[in-house]
Every structure is written in structure tokens, then in C-alpha cells.
Design an enzyme around this catalytic site. Structure first.
Site, short mmCIF file in Angstrom:
data_model
loop_
_atom_site.label_atom_id
_atom_site.label_comp_id
_atom_site.label_asym_id
_atom_site.label_seq_id
_atom_site.Cartn_x
_atom_site.Cartn_y
_atom_site.Cartn_z
N LYS A 74 0.86 -1.19 0.00
CA LYS A 74 0.00 0.00 0.00
C LYS A 74 0.89 1.24 0.00
O LYS A 74 1.92 1.27 0.70
CB LYS A 74 -0.89 -0.03 1.24
CG LYS A 74 -1.95 1.07 1.29
CD LYS A 74 -2.82 0.89 2.55
CE LYS A 74 -3.95 1.89 2.64
NZ LYS A 74 -4.78 1.69 3.85
N SER A 149 -9.66 1.57 2.72
CA SER A 149 -8.83 2.36 1.84
C SER A 149 -7.73 1.56 1.14
O SER A 149 -7.14 2.04 0.18
CB SER A 149 -8.19 3.50 2.62
OG SER A 149 -7.27 2.97 3.57
N SER A 173 -9.74 -0.50 6.95
CA SER A 173 -9.14 -0.39 5.62
C SER A 173 -8.47 -1.64 5.08
O SER A 173 -8.15 -1.69 3.90
CB SER A 173 -8.14 0.76 5.60
OG SER A 173 -8.84 1.95 5.41
N1 GLN Z 1 -12.96 3.99 6.11
C1 GLN Z 1 -12.43 4.46 7.35
C2 GLN Z 1 -12.14 5.93 7.24
O1 GLN Z 1 -12.42 6.47 6.24
C3 GLN Z 1 -11.23 3.70 7.73
C4 GLN Z 1 -10.01 4.08 7.02
C5 GLN Z 1 -8.85 3.23 7.36
O2 GLN Z 1 -8.99 2.20 8.04
N2 GLN Z 1 -7.68 3.69 6.96
O3 GLN Z 1 -11.64 6.54 8.13
#
Ligand code: GLN
Length: 473
Positions: A74, A149, A173
Site C-alpha cells: 500500500k 482504503s 481499511s
Molecule cells: N474507512 C475508514 C475511514 O475512512 C477507515 C479508514 C482506514 O482504516 N484507513 O476513516
């Protein structure tokens, strides 16, 4: 898709060289990537050099743990000398001068890195659509989002472009894209994997972890990724027996909870899949217990009250002066303001604004309330784990949705995280694995356990893979 054990066996036995395996993967990359957009930076030349080296090492009897398995990283983890963007224009040209601990461990254990993977900007998102480098698409059906994400990680593993991927999880994410693409993703216990070299979203919630096609891949990866790191202040002095205990799930000695509060209002197919998993474990002799999680509703608002201020604070360093995209203006103030105006996308600005607002002295009560709610949740889970060893829930309350469907409705988008954020707020491990299908769309189920029982969750998924069947409609 061949399972990780089979690939390893072919390499170990000399049937296939690591460099031959890489060439196969590069072919898949060329075939699938134009549609998926799972990569921000491809490192094909570097991968070929690595694989050649590993060919020699394997030939002379070495190569563990990864024997040239192909990894995607990532793009919020640093790899020295390779661009790291965090999916943002702000870091479009940033070349890190060092390598993140988990990435270094992958290299040291003979993993080959094929590239840096697409992601929601600064890991803020649940759909993979907020990247400055364009959205990623779902590997099972390109009209749908891949989840976020770690969008590129989910899509690249599911498409078979990489064997394994490194993601990060602040509120879901890793698990959300694992669920949406039909692969396995583990959010480890907070502190079990070093965050050194990971760009923060919210430092009290972030944890790196793997995505893989199966439980074996997760165990193999975790044996390497875990472990104490003096460079990360919250790093745990613990190592768990992942591969060693992968086949030791004993249904007769495990209690699994079902909790109606985790099934309220979820999509019918998602609910049926979750119930299917519970019935499977029950049929194998697992004791099913009803566990009440009365305060679970509080996790969702608490997550945002905690995450926004931590995020706003982490973003302060991107001022165009020491770090980040720069617009030269006539005053220092204007330089910083315009650099940030141009460098950050809409969701990032929304979160900085909210985080700054919550951090203002007159709003301190809200933040204090959130910290108290976090403690309440911690106690609630501690109590629940007196009655059950594993808590089952859907990973995401809905099926994958279509590209563009939620992007202008942040609250609807945030709802995707309702069942994943509790594990981050309380630091416990949680794994998502493919348990069902609605047509071409995969459905993930989540298992949560007490801190440092990550390996037990992996063995439970392995048990389901071997003995169970996925639900479908
Ligand atoms: N979808 C969640 C957010 O937008 C989690 C993001 C993540 O785990 N990096 O904060």
C-alpha cells in the site's frame, strides 16, 4: 487461483523458479491492471532484480519465509528510493529516504515487491474512489468499488497480480477491501506489527496487516511482520504462533458469540452469510452463545470524534515547505494555504476542518466524551470475551456498491465502517474472510477476538476453508 501453499511448494521443490513465478505475475499485471488501476507505482525492474537474486538463494537451499512470493505494498508505507504518494497530489513526487519496518521485513525474508498499491487519499475512505491517481475497480466486477482504503491491495490480491499485500487498517481499511474483493484480510492486535514508516492516519488506531487469498497466506505473512520494533513507541513485545497453530483450531473448546446488535439493519444476503458461518461452526461442535453488546452503536460516532483530531494533527506537517506539494506565493501564510488548497482532495479538507473544530478549546467536551466512550467499549468487549472466545459479525453491512454511488454522501460512505471500527477503538484483532457470494459479489464475514489471539482467528478461518462451504445466492 492457486493457494499460497501450492505456489511455495512448486518453488521449494525446484519445479518453478522465483523469477519464472514473477514473469507469470507480470503477465497477469499487464492483462488486468489497465482495467483495475490497482497500482500507483510499478516496480517491475526492481522486482526482476530481486527475483534473480532469490533464484540463486533458493537454488542453494535458502529463501525462507517467502521464497520469492510476490508482494504489493500500500502506498502509505515507505520503500527507500521509490515514490510514496499516499494516494495524494500532496506527495506526488515524494521519495522516502528510508524503508518502513514491515516492508524491510518482507525484503529480508525474500519477498519480491512488484509495486506500490493504490489507496484512498491518506487512507481516508471506504471505497477506493478518493485517490488522486483515480479510482481502483473491484477485481470481481469492475462496475463496483473495491472497498477501501487499501483498495489496490484488495483488488491486486483478488486478481492474482500479487500473492500477498501489505495494507493498513485504522477503521477497516484492510478488512473492507478484503471483504469486497473476496480475499482474507487481518487487522492485527494494535502494536503487534510496527507502524514505523507508515504515514499516520490516526496513530492510536492504525495498524499494518496483510491481505492474502487464504488463511495460510495470512499466517505466513504474520510470522514475518509481527514482532517488537524499538522505532515504534507502541510496539508490543509479543510474537504469536501463526503457522505453528494454523491447523490447531479445536471446535470442541471454542465458544463463538452471535449478537443481534451486530446484525441489525444489514443487507439480507450479508445477514444470511453471517448466519451460515455461525451454523457451520455450530455443526462442528462449537458452543454458540448469545452475547449482548449494548453499547456497540457508540463505536461509530466515537471513531469519528477520535480519528478527526488525530488526522488533522498528522496532516500539519504537509505545508509545502518541508513536505509536500508547493505553491510559491507572496507571503509564507499564502504559500502554506495555497499549497494545502491544491495538494489535498475534498475528503482530506473535510477531515482537517472537522478535526480542527473538535480540537478547539470550546469543544473539548466532545473529545473527552469520545475518550470515555472508548473506555466503555473496551469494558464491554472485555465482558463479552468472558462469555465467548470469538465474536462473529458481517465485515461490511452491505454488498459492494457501484462506483460513484456514495461518493457525494459522506455519511452513507462512513456507514460502511460501522462494524469494523470497534476493533480499532479497542485494539483487538479482527479478520475478514470470504464466506458468501451474491452473484459475482463476494461477502466477507468478520471474526474478532481478545488482544493477542490473532493466530486463533486465523486458524478458525483455515478451519472454515477446509471444512466449510461458502454461502451463495
Ligand atoms: N474507512 C475508514 C475511514 O475512512 C477507515 C479508514 C482506514 O482504516 N484507513 O476513516
Amino acid at each position: 487461483m492457486p493457494m499460497i501453499e501450492e505456489i511455495l511448494e512448486r518453488i521449494r521443490s525446484g519445479e518453478m523458479k522465483p523469477s519464472e513465478h514473477l514473469e507469470e505475475k507480470i503477465e497477469v499485471l499487464e492483462h488486468r491492471e489497465p482495467e483495475l488501476n490497482a497500482f500507483i507505482t510499478k516496480t517491475v525492474d526492481l522486482a526482476r532484480e530481486q527475483a534473480k537474486e532469490i533464484d540463486k538463494i533458493v537454488e542453494s537451499g535458502g529463501g525462507e519465509a517467502f521464497y520469492g512470493l510476490i508482494w504489493g505494498i500500500k502506498d502509505n508505507f515507505a520503500l527507500k528510493g521509490i515514490r510514496m504518494t499516499c494516494g495524494s497530489k500532496m506527495l506526488e513526487d515524494y521519495i522516502p529516504p528510508y524503508t518502513a519496518t514491515p516492508v524491510q521485513k518482507i525484503l529480508d525474508n525474500h519477498g519480491v515487491i512488484l509495486g506500490k498499491l493504490n489507496m484512498d487519499e491518506f487512507a481516508c475512505g471506504s471505497s477506493g474512489e478518493t485517490s488522486y491517481f483515480g479510482p481502483t475497480r473491484n477485481a470481481r466486477d469492475p462496475e463496483y468499488v473495491p472497498g477501501g482504503s487499501s483498495s489496490g491491495a484488495g483488488a491486486a490480491v483478488a486478481a492474482g497480480i500479487v500473492d500477498l499485500a501489505l495494507g493498513s487498517d485504522t477503521g477497516g481499511s484492510i478488512r473492507n477491501p478484503a471483504s469486497f474483493n473476496g480475499v482474507v484480510g487481518l487487522k492485527p492486535t494494535y502494536g503487534l506489527v510496527s507502524r514505523y514508516g507508515l504515514a499516520d492516519l490516526a496513530m492510536s488506531l492504525d495498524v499494518p496487516g496483510p491481505l492474502a487469498p487464504d488463511a495460510y497466506g495470512i499466517a505466513l505473512a504474520m510470522d514475518v511482520l509481527q514482532g517488537f520494533d524499538s522505532k515504534d513507541r507502541v510496539s508490543a513485545r509479543r510474537k504469536l504462533p501463526f503457522l505453528e497453530s494454523i491447523d490447531s483450531f479445536d471446535p470442541e473448546h471454542v465458544r463463538i458469540s452471535v449478537s443481534e446488535s451486530l446484525l441489525n439493519g444489514v443487507d439480507p444476503a450479508v445477514r444470511k452469510t453471517t448466519e451460515h458461518v455461525i451454523r457451520f461452526f455450530e455443526s462442528k461442535g462449537v458452543e454458540i452463545v448469545d452475547v449482548d453488546l449494548p453499547d456497540i452503536w457508540a463505536a461509530f460516532p466515537t471513531y469519528y470524534l477520535v480519528m478527526y483530531p488525530e488526522f488533522a494533527s498528522a496532516m500539519q506537517k504537509f505545508d509545502g515547505i518541508r513536505y509536500g506539494h508547493r505553491v510559491d506565493a507572496s507571503t509564507l501564510y499564502e504559500t502554506v494555504a495555497q499549497s494545502r488548497e491544491e495538494g489535498f482532495g475534498k475528503e482530506i479538507k473535510r477531515r482537517i476542518t472537522m478535526g480542527t473544530f473538535i480540537s478547539m478549546a470550546k469543544n473539548a467536551e466532545w473529545y473527552k466524551l469520545a475518550l470515555r466512550a472508548r473506555t466503555t467499549l473496551l469494558h464491554m468487549f472485555e465482558n463479552a470475551f468472558k462469555q465467548a472466545d470469538i465474536i462473529v459479525s458481517p465485515t461490511v453491512p452491505t454488498l459492494p456498491f457501484k462506483l460513484g454511488e456514495r461518493i457525494n454522501d459522506p455519511v452513507k460512505m462512513y456507514m460502511a465502517d460501522a462494524l469494523t471500527v470497534p476493533a480499532n477503538l479497542t485494539g483487538i484483532p479482527a479478520i475478514s474472510f470470504p464466506a458468501g457470494w451474491k452473484g459475482r459479489l463476494p461477502i466477507g464475514v468478520q471474526l474478532m477476538g481478545p488482544r493477542f489471539t490473532d493466530h486463533i482467528l486465523v486458524s478458525a478461518v483455515r478451519f472454515f476453508e477446509k471444512e466449510g462451504k461458502q454461502w451463495s445466492e
